[in-house]
Design a protein around this motif. Structure first.
Motif, PDB file in Angstrom:
ATOM      1  N   GLU A 282       4.584  -5.701  22.562  1.00  0.00           N
ATOM      2  CA  GLU A 282       3.339  -6.182  22.680  1.00  0.00           C
ATOM      3  C   GLU A 282       3.350  -7.703  23.544  1.00  0.00           C
ATOM      4  N   LEU A 283       2.306  -8.068  24.122  1.00  0.00           N
ATOM      5  CA  LEU A 283       2.257  -9.415  24.915  1.00  0.00           C
ATOM      6  C   LEU A 283       1.775 -10.236  24.078  1.00  0.00           C
ATOM      7  N   ARG A 284       2.141 -11.453  24.431  1.00  0.00           N
ATOM      8  CA  ARG A 284       1.899 -12.901  23.643  1.00  0.00           C
ATOM      9  C   ARG A 284       0.330 -12.987  23.828  1.00  0.00           C
ATOM     10  N   GLY A 285       0.006 -13.418  22.359  1.00  0.00           N
ATOM     11  CA  GLY A 285      -1.483 -13.687  22.420  1.00  0.00           C
ATOM     12  C   GLY A 285      -2.339 -12.376  21.726  1.00  0.00           C
ATOM     13  N   ASN A 286      -1.753 -11.340  21.857  1.00  0.00           N
ATOM     14  CA  ASN A 286      -2.371 -10.091  21.644  1.00  0.00           C
ATOM     15  C   ASN A 286      -2.267  -9.827  20.076  1.00  0.00           C
ATOM     16  N   VAL A 287      -3.000  -8.596  19.547  1.00  0.00           N
ATOM     17  CA  VAL A 287      -2.806  -8.497  18.275  1.00  0.00           C
ATOM     18  C   VAL A 287      -1.898  -7.403  17.898  1.00  0.00           C
ATOM     19  N   LEU A 288      -0.502  -7.492  17.423  1.00  0.00           N
ATOM     20  CA  LEU A 288       0.245  -6.805  16.937  1.00  0.00           C
ATOM     21  C   LEU A 288       0.065  -5.707  15.982  1.00  0.00           C
ATOM     22  N   SER A 289       0.059  -4.566  16.334  1.00  0.00           N
ATOM     23  CA  SER A 289      -0.486  -3.476  15.331  1.00  0.00           C
ATOM     24  C   SER A 289       0.622  -2.467  14.897  1.00  0.00           C
ATOM     25  N   LEU A 290       1.205  -2.551  13.728  1.00  0.00           N
ATOM     26  CA  LEU A 290       2.411  -1.587  13.386  1.00  0.00           C
ATOM     27  C   LEU A 290       1.821  -0.633  12.262  1.00  0.00           C
ATOM     28  N   GLU A 291       2.105   0.561  12.355  1.00  0.00           N
ATOM     29  CA  GLU A 291       1.558   1.778  11.491  1.00  0.00           C
ATOM     30  C   GLU A 291       2.788   2.640  11.075  1.00  0.00           C
ATOM     31  N   CYS A 292       2.533   2.946   9.632  1.00  0.00           N
ATOM     32  CA  CYS A 292       3.373   3.818   9.077  1.00  0.00           C
ATOM     33  C   CYS A 292       2.772   4.623   7.953  1.00  0.00           C
ATOM     34  N   ILE A 293       2.516   6.124   8.254  1.00  0.00           N
ATOM     35  CA  ILE A 293       1.719   6.737   7.460  1.00  0.00           C
ATOM     36  C   ILE A 293       2.747   8.016   6.883  1.00  0.00           C
ATOM     37  N   ALA A 294       2.763   7.985   5.386  1.00  0.00           N
ATOM     38  CA  ALA A 294       3.691   8.775   4.914  1.00  0.00           C
ATOM     39  C   ALA A 294       2.874   9.902   4.148  1.00  0.00           C
ATOM     40  N   GLU A 295       3.647  10.920   3.880  1.00  0.00           N
ATOM     41  CA  GLU A 295       3.137  12.177   3.019  1.00  0.00           C
ATOM     42  C   GLU A 295       4.197  12.225   1.850  1.00  0.00           C
ATOM     43  N   GLY A 296       3.541  12.821   0.686  1.00  0.00           N
ATOM     44  CA  GLY A 296       4.339  13.060  -0.258  1.00  0.00           C
ATOM     45  C   GLY A 296       3.443  13.271  -1.681  1.00  0.00           C
ATOM     46  N   LEU A 297       3.938  13.803  -2.718  1.00  0.00           N
ATOM     47  CA  LEU A 297       3.421  13.947  -3.972  1.00  0.00           C
ATOM     48  C   LEU A 297       4.112  13.423  -5.243  1.00  0.00           C
ATOM     49  N   PRO A 298       3.708  12.485  -5.809  1.00  0.00           N
ATOM     50  CA  PRO A 298       2.227  11.864  -5.709  1.00  0.00           C
ATOM     51  C   PRO A 298       2.281  10.821  -4.599  1.00  0.00           C
ATOM     52  N   THR A 299       0.937  10.495  -4.084  1.00  0.00           N
ATOM     53  CA  THR A 299       0.648   9.850  -2.781  1.00  0.00           C
ATOM     54  C   THR A 299       1.361   8.754  -3.053  1.00  0.00           C
ATOM     55  N   PRO A 300       2.150   8.482  -1.771  1.00  0.00           N
ATOM     56  CA  PRO A 300       3.112   7.174  -1.551  1.00  0.00           C
ATOM     57  C   PRO A 300       2.514   6.187  -1.158  1.00  0.00           C
ATOM     58  N   VAL A 301       2.893   4.726  -1.641  1.00  0.00           N
ATOM     59  CA  VAL A 301       2.440   3.485  -1.605  1.00  0.00           C
ATOM     60  C   VAL A 301       3.185   2.787  -0.320  1.00  0.00           C
ATOM     61  N   ILE A 302       2.637   2.068   0.636  1.00  0.00           N
ATOM     62  CA  ILE A 302       3.406   1.327   1.643  1.00  0.00           C
ATOM     63  C   ILE A 302       3.529   0.172   1.291  1.00  0.00           C
ATOM     64  N   TYR A 303       5.055  -0.515   1.784  1.00  0.00           N
ATOM     65  CA  TYR A 303       5.162  -1.847   1.765  1.00  0.00           C
ATOM     66  C   TYR A 303       5.787  -2.343   2.989  1.00  0.00           C
ATOM     67  N   TRP A 304       5.552  -3.718   3.494  1.00  0.00           N
ATOM     68  CA  TRP A 304       6.049  -4.184   4.758  1.00  0.00           C
ATOM     69  C   TRP A 304       6.940  -5.266   4.366  1.00  0.00           C
ATOM     70  N   ILE A 305       8.168  -5.361   5.142  1.00  0.00           N
ATOM     71  CA  ILE A 305       8.835  -6.726   5.311  1.00  0.00           C
ATOM     72  C   ILE A 305       9.493  -6.955   6.739  1.00  0.00           C
ATOM     73  N   LYS A 306       9.840  -8.351   6.991  1.00  0.00           N
ATOM     74  CA  LYS A 306      10.337  -8.461   8.253  1.00  0.00           C
ATOM     75  C   LYS A 306      11.831  -8.749   8.002  1.00  0.00           C
ATOM     76  N   GLU A 307      12.999  -8.237   8.524  1.00  0.00           N
ATOM     77  CA  GLU A 307      14.286  -8.492   8.352  1.00  0.00           C
ATOM     78  C   GLU A 307      14.440  -9.879   8.759  1.00  0.00           C
ATOM     79  N   ASP A 308      15.401 -10.761   7.976  1.00  0.00           N
ATOM     80  CA  ASP A 308      15.734 -11.777   8.573  1.00  0.00           C
ATOM     81  C   ASP A 308      14.614 -12.813   9.019  1.00  0.00           C
ATOM     82  N   GLY A 309      13.561 -12.724   8.345  1.00  0.00           N
ATOM     83  CA  GLY A 309      12.513 -13.671   8.308  1.00  0.00           C
ATOM     84  C   GLY A 309      11.213 -13.327   7.225  1.00  0.00           C
ATOM     85  N   THR A 310      10.146 -14.107   7.205  1.00  0.00           N
ATOM     86  CA  THR A 310       9.001 -13.929   6.597  1.00  0.00           C
ATOM     87  C   THR A 310       7.798 -13.463   7.487  1.00  0.00           C
TER      88      THR A 310
END
Length: 1199
Positions: A282-310
């Motif tokens: 991504e370019l500096r100043g833009n909006v960084l969009s990261l996407e993860c969509i999962a399947e499963g039963l029951p419906t999964p819940v998504i969590y996000w972390i940044k490795e070595d940082g917050t």
């Protein structure tokens, strides 16, 4: 004289923005604005002021307009390149360049295609001082292609399986906005289980039977062309386990239907992105969009972390039920590994996204214009950063510096160009280009070599008004090359002001940090360089601050009573304050119970809601003060009563009978809360044009629960209902389902159509555009038509986008035009509009009024007459005539004074006007000018006239000095405004006696050359009142009065004092005191023995009715009482034992035999007074005594 006020301290840039860069005098960043005072003879290289964006996507249905505007002196000429080669616009009949501009207009609406003109354009603006270039403007027409026709087979799934419905929209320019809806244009509901991905596909983590439907439709909206394309509907059928078993048993084998087993619960897996790792750039100043969509039963819940940082707290947002992580204003620090985790009850899965942030070039130090004088040195700096590091290259006048003509004053060192010992030939425009693989920056900066003496741009005689004890800022905007030095002086012969008391700013402004009354005066700004000097005077007035004399006070009142708040202020007498009352920082309620007079706010019949904070705000043009007080309303505890409230909101809203232009809305009322519902209010929301904004639709009576609603075309309606009773209005109901009406041509045209020129050669056509609701369909545009009213020309028309203004250039000056503005959209045109009349731009009048003459009415009033100017010479709307007049010379003193011009404007075509407020006996000069909407025309020849004599003002002062027994001396100052030649002074005076009665009036005439006069043969010790005024040949002026007293007869005062020093008088007083003491002792002894003293026996024998016994409890002598014991003591009765007698109780004393003053004791105890001479009364003032009478009075009471 220009007036400036300073209500409070502001940054130095406030009010001086156009000159700030120019005046800050920083050589490395000095700009020369095109100030009218400098335009005549100050040259300047070109500067690009406006240009189209680098990536310019055009609408192929409209004419192509590529902007390029520039300023410079002389005005620059323009040329263009297309795809790197010269673009000869003269050879293409569809291409024109706007007059006085570099903007290209390519007329593709009549013929031609937008694709023909696709390419890279660059504009060059050039004059004798250099050439500035624009960015490379990439012109591309927008595209909104149709979906490829395809046959989509129905999809049949078992309950619990995952699914991805592909969208795959056509590639448009710019890219389309994707959304999923059904056949009724209702958005499909999304959740943690069902959501749309960034690529537009619709993801199902697991399907349920309620997902079954035949109208899953992907829509692509192309905003630039305002079109929407749709994909073929997709049919989905989800079969439950029971239904599946029945179907298998009846029709299928175990292997023909996806296996005959129901979907079991399963841990998550990712539908997108694939695998365990992926990379994102991504370019500096833009909006960084990261996407993860999962399947499963029951419906999964998504969590996000940044490795070595917050994750950054204020820049991180979660979208799409936390399936999308967005970081705004991304920078290199946001690079790193981000991990998304999908989790349900059966397990978890991880995916790592490696993010790299690159950067297109961005400025660290952009080059700024240089203004240098011959022989000076300067520097241009161009520093940019990026990832990868950008490459810096220089051009001069649009040519790479490596192949440009050599300049011995120029030396290039990477990102810096150094100039030394510049000459006029060194003037040029330099371009700095910073580029890397992600983009480029281009900046123009000129070097302008000028030799200019100092000029001061601040208006002469500007008046500044400041409140005392506040800062004062006096402007001195200046220009010069070399840069001038600035000095300030106060008064006509004052020395230079220094920074021990004053602050001298680099832009020439003089700051007085704490202005006092003695700061008032005239200040002179002097600018000097080696080529000359310039100076300017400004004036400063210090005003008294506004303050409270009486301010509102806290009040506690009972309900139903009256309360008053008082507010009095003291202010500078030259300022007019306005008093504003506020309640809780808002306006007072619009209620007749609230009344405001000069100093008071009165609230009658106080109610509970009247409680709050009341504020009195006093404002002048220079300052403001405010004071507040709290009103508390109290009342006894009310008797319990039924609870009344607003209704509960309606519910169960339903739309039926859905037609193109109407629909029926039905609802169920809520509880009325003990107050019958009087009406229902219906509101609508247009989700397509004004999402979130609710507008009034209709009102029906409180007995109705159905309403037939009229609708407009191309509106996505939602409705809600509110109920109202005598208490108030309910909260809104839940919104109804949405209903989208079909598009139609506009049924109305823009309003407020006007044509008014802003320049002598243009016509600006403006209108109030239709809103989205009024557009009735997509593709709203306007057809603008015009022609001269009095000519035979055909209508000229142009179709413009959804804007509110169009400028017609090259028009003759002030000519009437007929104008029409018609709305149209993709469906068709609105009805033909009516034509309105406008005018092209005005210009200044050309001719001055002639035959100016003046007739003097009296000493303070004159009337001016003039002949009107020819109508054609006005060149605009005639607003009137303006008279400038001033007092040129005093007829009495014949000396030149400061000329203060006064201005009177007479509206319309009047050819005469009165000049009031003239000074008598003075010489005046006037001229007349005609005024139109553009400004004033030339002045007529000056015409002089004289005012006759008038009556003078009162003498400036009158005082009385050197009083004696029979004379007084008067001294005075002549009138400040004699208004002519003084002929004499008139003095009138009369005596005033001790009862303030006026005596006979004496008249006296005094020569006009006198300022002192002595009056003789006056009465001694007498008060006189004087009336004094001056006269001219016209009459008497205002009078001044004064009072004074002649001195007392010294011989008489001496005789009065001598009696107190006579030995016989002292002996007599001692004998009297001894006699009184003996009598008191005898009375005291007889009283203690209980007997009656001889005087009492004699009184009984004579039975004198005038002598009554004195009771013991009253502090008097005697032991008996009779029927008249309670009568008051009369004249001659005994005195109380404390030896004091009130004045009215003893009328007979030695004082009655004195010569002229009441008998008193001196400080040494001696008695003042004489026995000889007649008794006289003195004036009341200062002679009465409140002390107790002397023992002599007590003695007389016993004689």
């Amino acid at each position: 004289m220009q007036l400036k006020t300073m209500p409070k301290k502001k940054p130095l840039s406030a009010g001086r923005a156009p000159l700030f860069l120019f005046l800050c005098q920083m050589i490395s960043a000095l700009d020369v604005p095109l100030d009218p005072k400098l335009l005549d003879d100050l040259v300047q290289p070109p500067t690009i002021t406006q240009q189209s964006p680098k990536d310019y996507i055009i609408d192929p249905r409209e004419n192509i307009v590529i902007q390029c505007e520039a300023k410079g002196k002389p005005p620059p000429s323009f040329s263009w390149t297309r795809n790197g080669t010269h673009f000869d616009i003269d050879k293409d009949p569809l291409v024109t360049m706007k007059p006085g501009s570099g903007t290209l207009v390519i007329n593709i609406m009549s013929e031609g295609k937008a694709e023909t003109y696709e390419g890279v354009y660059q504009c060059t603006a050039r004059n004798e001082r250099g050439a500035a270039v624009s960015n490379n403007i990439v012109v591309r027409p927008s595209r909104s292609p149709l979906w490829t026709k395809e046959r989509l087979e129905p999809i049949i799934l078992r309950s619990g399986q995952s699914l991805v419905l592909p969208c795959r929209p056509p590639i448009g320019l710019p890219p389309a906005i994707i959304f999923w809806m059904d056949n009724s244009f209702q958005r499909l509901p999304q959740s943690e289980r069902v959501s749309q991905g960034l690529n537009g596909d619709l993801y199902f983590s697991n399907v349920l039977p309620e997902d079954t439907r035949e109208d899953y439709i992907c829509y692509a909206r192309f905003n630039h062309t305002q079109t929407i394309q749709q994909k073929q509907p997709i049919s989905l059928k989800v079969i439950s386990v029971d239904e599946l078993n029945d179907t298998i048993a009846a029709n299928l084998s175990d292997t023909e239907f996806y296996g005959a087993k129901s979907s079991k619960e399963r841990p998550p897996t990712f539908l997108t992105p694939e695998g365990n790792e992926s990379h994102k750039e991504e370019l500096r100043g833009n909006v960084l969009s990261l996407e993860c969509i999962a399947e499963g039963l029951p419906t999964p819940v998504i969590y996000w972390i940044k490795e070595d940082g917050t994750l950054p707290v204020n820049r991180t947002f979660y979208r799409n039920f936390k399936k999308t992580l967005q970081i705004i204003h991304v920078s290199e620090a946001d690079s790193g590994n981000y991990q998304c985790i999908a989790k349900n009850a059966l397990g978890a899965v991880h995916h790592t996204i490696s993010v790299t942030v690159k950067a297109a070039p961005y400025w660290i130090v952009a080059p700024h214009n240089l203004v240098l004088s011959p022989g000076e040195n300067g520097t241009l700096i161009c520093r940019a950063n990026g990832n990868p590091k950008p490459r810096i290259s220089w051009l001069t006048n649009g040519v790479p510096v490596e192949i440009a003509l050599d300049d011995p004053s120029r030396k290039i060192d990477g990102d810096t160009i150094m100039f030394s010992n510049v000459q006029e030939s060194s003037s040029a425009v330099y371009q700095c280009n910073a580029s890397n693989k992600y983009g480029y920056l281009l900046a123009n900066a000129f070097v302008n070599v000028l030799a200019e003496p100092p000029r001061i741009l601040t208006s002469a005689n500007t008046l500044y008004q400041v409140i005392a004890n506040r800062p004062a800022l006096l402007d001195c905007a200046f220009f010069g090359s070399p840069m001038p030095t600035i000095e300030w002086f106060k008064g006509t012969k004052g020395s230079a002001l220094h920074e021990d008391i004053y602050v001298l700013h680099d832009n020439g402004t003089l700051e007085i940090p704490v202005a006092q009354k003695d700061s008032t005066g005239t200040y002179t700004c002097v600018a000097r360089n080696k080529l000359g000097m310039a100076k300017n005077e400004v004036h400063l007035e210090i005003k008294d601050p506004t303050r409270f004399i009486k301010q509102p006070e806290y009040a506690v009142v009972q309900r139903g009573s009256k309360v008053s708040f008082e507010c009095k202020v003291k202010h500078d007498h030259t300022l007019i304050p306005t008093i504003l009352w506020l309640k809780d920082n808002g306006e007072l309620p619009n209620d007749e119970r609230f009344s405001v007079d000069k100093d008071h706010l009165v609230v009658s019949d106080v109610k509970d809601e009247d409680g709050g904070t009341y504020t009195c705000a006093a404002n002048t043009t220079l300052d403001s003060v405010s004071a507040s007080a709290v009103l508390r309303v109290v009342a006894p505890t009310p008797t319990p009563a039924p609870i009344y409230d607003v209704p509960n909101p309606p519910f169960d809203l339903e739309l039926t009978n859905q037609l193109d232009k109407s629909v029926q809305l039905t609802w169920t009322p809520g509880d009325d809360n003990n107050s019958p519902i009087t009406k229902f209010i219906i509101e609508y929301e247009d989700a397509m044009h004004e999402a979130g904004l609710w507008r009034h639709q209709a009102e029906v009576s409180g007995t109705q629960t159905t309403a037939q609603l009229k609708l407009s075309p191309y509106v996505n309606y939602s409705f809600r209902v509110m109920a109202e009773n005598s208490i108030g209005r309910s909260v809104p109901s839940e919104a109804s389902e949405q209903y989208l009406t079909k598009a139609a041509e506009p049924d109305q045209n823009p309003t407020a159509v006007e044509g008014l020129g802003t320049e002598p050669d243009n016509l600006v056509i403006t209108w109030k555009p239709l809103n989205g609701f009024q557009s009735n369909g997509p593709g709203l545009q306007y057809k603008v038509s015009w022609r001269q009213k009095d000519g035979d020309d055909e209508w000229t028309s142009v179709v413009v986008a959804n804007v509110s203004k169009y400028i017609v250039s090259g028009t003759p000056t002030f000519v009437p035009y007929l104008i029409k503005v018609q709305a149209l959209n993709d469906v068709g045109f609105a009805p033909e509009p009516a034509a309105v009349m406008g005018h092209s731009g005005e210009d200044l009048p050309m001719v001055a009024p002639g035959n100016v003459r003046v007739s003097v009415v009296n000493s303070t009033l004159a009337e001016a007459h003039w002949d009107p100017v020819p109508p054609k010479s006005v060149r605009g709307h005639l607003q009137g005539y303006r008279i400038y007049y001033w007092k040129a010379q005093s007829s009495s003193k014949r000396n030149r004074r400061h000329i203060e011009k006064k201005i009177l404007t007479f509206q319309g075509s009047k050819t005469h006007g009165m000049l009031p407020g003239l000074q008598p006996y003075s010489h005046y000069v006037l001229n007349v000018r005609v005024v139109n909407g553009k400004g004033e025309g030339p002045a007529s020849a000056d015409r002089g006239f004289h005012t006759p004599e008038g009556v003078p003002s009162a003498p400036s002062s009158l005082k009385i000095v050197n009083p004696t027994l029979d004379s007084l001396t008067l001294e005075w100052d002549p009138p400040s405004h004699p208004n002519g030649i003084l002929t004499e002074y008139i003095l009138k005076y009369q005596p005033i006696n001790s009862t303030h009665e006026l005596g006979p009036l004496v008249d006296l005439k005094i020569p006009a050359n006198k300022t002192r006069w002595t009056l003789k043969n006056l009465n001694f010790s007498t008060r006189y009142k004087f009336y004094f005024y001056a006269q001219t040949s016209v009459g008497s002026g205002s009078q001044i009065t004064e009072e004074a007293i002649t001195t007392v007869d010294e011989a008489m005062a001496s005789r009065q004092v001598d009696i107190a020093t006579q030995g016989w008088f002292i002996g007599l007083m001692c004998a009297v005191a001894l006699l009184i003491l003996i009598l008191l002792i005898v009375c005291f002894i007889r009283r203690n023995k209980g007997g009656k003293y001889p005087v009492k026996e004699k009184e009984d024998a004579h039975a004198d009715p005038e002598i009554q016994p004195m009771k013991e409890d009253d502090g008097t002598f005697g032991e008996y009482s009779d029927a008249e014991d309670h009568k008051p003591l009369k004249k001659g009765s005994r005195t109380p034992s404390d030896r004091t007698v009130k004045k009215e109780d003893s009328d007979d004393s030695l004082v009655d035999y004195g010569e002229g003053v009441n008998g008193q004791f001196n400080e040494d105890g001696s008695f003042i007074g004489q026995y000889s001479g007649k008794k006289e009364k003195e004036p009341a003032e200062g002679n009465e005594s409140s002390e107790a009478p002397s023992p002599v009075n007590a003695m007389n009471s016993f004689v």
